[in-house]
Each structure stands twice: as C-alpha cells, then as structure tokens.
Design a protein around this motif. Structure first.
Motif, PDB file in Angstrom:
ATOM      1  N   HIS A   3       0.833  -1.201   0.000  1.00  0.00           N
ATOM      2  CA  HIS A   3       0.000   0.000   0.000  1.00  0.00           C
ATOM      3  C   HIS A   3       0.869   1.254   0.000  1.00  0.00           C
ATOM      4  O   HIS A   3       1.867   1.326   0.724  1.00  0.00           O
ATOM      5  CB  HIS A   3      -0.944   0.001   1.205  1.00  0.00           C
ATOM      6  CG  HIS A   3      -2.027  -1.020   1.074  1.00  0.00           C
ATOM      7  ND1 HIS A   3      -3.096  -0.862   0.230  1.00  0.00           N
ATOM      8  CD2 HIS A   3      -2.187  -2.221   1.657  1.00  0.00           C
ATOM      9  CE1 HIS A   3      -3.877  -1.916   0.305  1.00  0.00           C
ATOM     10  NE2 HIS A   3      -3.338  -2.767   1.167  1.00  0.00           N
TER      11      HIS A   3
ATOM     12  N   ALA B  31      -4.930   5.819  10.063  1.00  0.00           N
ATOM     13  CA  ALA B  31      -6.216   6.137   9.431  1.00  0.00           C
ATOM     14  C   ALA B  31      -6.072   6.132   7.913  1.00  0.00           C
ATOM     15  O   ALA B  31      -6.927   5.599   7.199  1.00  0.00           O
ATOM     16  CB  ALA B  31      -6.731   7.484   9.933  1.00  0.00           C
ATOM     17  N   ALA B  32      -4.973   6.696   7.399  1.00  0.00           N
ATOM     18  CA  ALA B  32      -4.738   6.702   5.952  1.00  0.00           C
ATOM     19  C   ALA B  32      -4.539   5.278   5.441  1.00  0.00           C
ATOM     20  O   ALA B  32      -5.039   4.914   4.368  1.00  0.00           O
ATOM     21  CB  ALA B  32      -3.526   7.570   5.612  1.00  0.00           C
TER      22      ALA B  32
ATOM     23  N   ALA C 244      -5.776   2.523   6.826  1.00  0.00           N
ATOM     24  CA  ALA C 244      -7.074   1.846   6.895  1.00  0.00           C
ATOM     25  C   ALA C 244      -7.937   2.221   5.693  1.00  0.00           C
ATOM     26  O   ALA C 244      -8.607   1.369   5.110  1.00  0.00           O
ATOM     27  CB  ALA C 244      -7.787   2.190   8.202  1.00  0.00           C
ATOM     28  N   ARG C 245      -7.900   3.493   5.318  1.00  0.00           N
ATOM     29  CA  ARG C 245      -8.665   3.920   4.137  1.00  0.00           C
ATOM     30  C   ARG C 245      -8.094   3.278   2.872  1.00  0.00           C
ATOM     31  O   ARG C 245      -8.837   2.800   2.021  1.00  0.00           O
ATOM     32  CB  ARG C 245      -8.664   5.434   4.018  1.00  0.00           C
ATOM     33  CG  ARG C 245      -9.570   6.129   5.015  1.00  0.00           C
ATOM     34  CD  ARG C 245      -9.734   7.617   4.720  1.00  0.00           C
ATOM     35  NE  ARG C 245      -8.467   8.341   4.709  1.00  0.00           N
ATOM     36  CZ  ARG C 245      -7.877   8.874   5.784  1.00  0.00           C
ATOM     37  NH1 ARG C 245      -8.455   8.748   6.968  1.00  0.00           N
ATOM     38  NH2 ARG C 245      -6.733   9.517   5.675  1.00  0.00           N
ATOM     39  N   ALA C 246      -6.772   3.251   2.738  1.00  0.00           N
ATOM     40  CA  ALA C 246      -6.136   2.673   1.550  1.00  0.00           C
ATOM     41  C   ALA C 246      -6.396   1.172   1.457  1.00  0.00           C
ATOM     42  O   ALA C 246      -6.655   0.643   0.376  1.00  0.00           O
ATOM     43  CB  ALA C 246      -4.633   2.945   1.569  1.00  0.00           C
TER      44      ALA C 246
ATOM     45  N   ARG D  31      -8.877  -0.302   2.887  1.00  0.00           N
ATOM     46  CA  ARG D  31     -10.326  -0.503   3.021  1.00  0.00           C
ATOM     47  C   ARG D  31     -10.642  -1.542   4.091  1.00  0.00           C
ATOM     48  O   ARG D  31     -11.565  -2.342   3.958  1.00  0.00           O
ATOM     49  CB  ARG D  31     -10.955  -0.895   1.688  1.00  0.00           C
ATOM     50  CG  ARG D  31     -10.889   0.174   0.650  1.00  0.00           C
ATOM     51  CD  ARG D  31     -11.706  -0.198  -0.581  1.00  0.00           C
ATOM     52  NE  ARG D  31     -11.323   0.631  -1.685  1.00  0.00           N
ATOM     53  CZ  ARG D  31     -10.541   0.264  -2.696  1.00  0.00           C
ATOM     54  NH1 ARG D  31     -10.063  -0.955  -2.729  1.00  0.00           N
ATOM     55  NH2 ARG D  31     -10.238   1.097  -3.662  1.00  0.00           N
TER      56      ARG D  31
ATOM     57  N   PRO E  52     -11.852   2.154   8.619  1.00  0.00           N
ATOM     58  CA  PRO E  52     -12.442   3.115   7.697  1.00  0.00           C
ATOM     59  C   PRO E  52     -13.689   3.823   8.234  1.00  0.00           C
ATOM     60  O   PRO E  52     -13.897   4.999   7.955  1.00  0.00           O
ATOM     61  CB  PRO E  52     -12.789   2.265   6.471  1.00  0.00           C
ATOM     62  CG  PRO E  52     -11.865   1.098   6.526  1.00  0.00           C
ATOM     63  CD  PRO E  52     -11.656   0.853   8.003  1.00  0.00           C
ATOM     64  N   HIS E  53     -14.509   3.130   9.020  1.00  0.00           N
ATOM     65  CA  HIS E  53     -15.761   3.732   9.484  1.00  0.00           C
ATOM     66  C   HIS E  53     -15.739   4.173  10.946  1.00  0.00           C
ATOM     67  O   HIS E  53     -16.314   5.200  11.284  1.00  0.00           O
ATOM     68  CB  HIS E  53     -16.926   2.770   9.250  1.00  0.00           C
ATOM     69  CG  HIS E  53     -17.079   2.403   7.805  1.00  0.00           C
ATOM     70  ND1 HIS E  53     -17.482   3.290   6.841  1.00  0.00           N
ATOM     71  CD2 HIS E  53     -16.820   1.243   7.157  1.00  0.00           C
ATOM     72  CE1 HIS E  53     -17.493   2.701   5.657  1.00  0.00           C
ATOM     73  NE2 HIS E  53     -17.081   1.451   5.822  1.00  0.00           N
TER      74      HIS E  53
ATOM     75  N   SER F 157     -10.032   6.299  14.420  1.00  0.00           N
ATOM     76  CA  SER F 157      -8.780   5.943  15.103  1.00  0.00           C
ATOM     77  C   SER F 157      -8.923   6.058  16.608  1.00  0.00           C
ATOM     78  O   SER F 157      -9.703   6.861  17.105  1.00  0.00           O
ATOM     79  CB  SER F 157      -7.663   6.891  14.655  1.00  0.00           C
ATOM     80  OG  SER F 157      -7.444   6.795  13.289  1.00  0.00           O
TER      81      SER F 157
END
Length: 168
Positions: A19, A54-55, A57-59, A61, A82-83, A86
């Motif tokens: 990632h 957090a970044a 987790a978003r990357a 998903r 993502p939801h 953190s």
C-alpha cells in the motif's frame, strides 16, 4: 533493555506493505506471520512512525492496528478503521508511566481509559466482521504491571480481538 519495535497488523489479499501509505517504511518491514482470514503481522525494528494508520485503513479498506512495544514492557496501540475511526490505548500502564517519566505526560493524558479502549476495540473488531466480548479485552487493558512481556501482551490483545492464529 527489552524489545523496541513496531508490529503492524492488517488484512489484505496482497502483502500489506504494497500500500502506498507504507512507501517510506516498507524496506524495514518484515513479515512476522500470517493469521487466519488474510490477516498479516509485520514487524519494524524500531520505534518509527509508519505514517497515519487512518490513511492506511482507508487505503486498505480495512481496519489496521499498530503496536509499538517500548522496552519490552509496555505497548502503545494505535488502531484505525475506515468507518469507526482511530483510537489509542496502552497495554502495561505502570511501565508506560515509568517510561514517560515524572515530568512528562501520563498514560491518562495520552491514551483512552481501559473501559473506553475496550469499547472501541469491540467496535473495531466488529468492523473486521468479528464479534468479540469486551470483558477479556478490558481485563488485558486494566493490567497495571504485567507479568508478560510487551510482545506477549500485544499478541494476547490480537487473540482477544479475534485475529486468530493459523493452526499448526
């Protein structure tokens, strides 16, 4: 002196270090183990910033978890999903307080109280598709002076989050 280093935990169908969020750290990350359902545990040999969880987790998903083992006695836990967002927790509060020193911040200044951390951990686990009980997590988060090493505490935390070891 005990172990100093980080453990990065995430679930992905490909190596987590692929990632972009981990671009700057990937050369120092080593796969420690695979766990059930695509979970990966990577180690980093130092207390280094691996960037924003957090970044990541978003990357990815998917929820991710970082454990920073400090002198082998205590662990900073940073979790992100993502939801559900953190959060930070501490395993081994008394050694953490000693590490921070008498003139520095206290564990209470930096980390969620055990009760709130356990509740956030349950929500984090739910976002991974696991239903876990708050009680066993809270028991671990409340240990002031653990008899276990920081590494053992962290891996017990993973077990209680439902991130199961592979058989064998």
């Amino acid at each position: 002196m005990g172990y100093w280093g980080c453990y990065l935990v995430g679930r992905s169908g490909e190596p987590l270090i692929g990632h972009p969020a981990l671009r700057d750290a990937r050369e120092l990350l080593t796969l420690r183990e695979y766990r059930a359902d695509g979970w990966q545990v990577w180690s980093h040999p130092a207390e280094a910033s691996l960037g924003s969880m957090a970044a990541l987790a978003r990357a990815a998903r998917a929820p991710v978890l970082l454990g920073v083992v400090m002198d082998g006695t205590c662990v900073v836990v940073e979790a992100a999903a993502p939801h559900s967002g953190s959060w930070y927790a501490c395993l081994g509060r008394a050694p953490m307080a000693e590490h921070l020193g008498p003139d520095g911040p206290t564990p209470e200044d930096l980390f969620l109280p055990p009760e709130e951390a356990a509740a956030r951990a349950v929500r984090w686990a739910a976002e991974t598709g696991r239903g876990v009980l708050e009680g066993p997590l809270l028991e671990l988060l409340r240990i002031e002076r653990p008899a276990w090493s920081g590494e053992e505490l962290f891996f017990a935390f993973l077990d209680r989050l439902g991130i199961e070891r592979l058989p064998g």
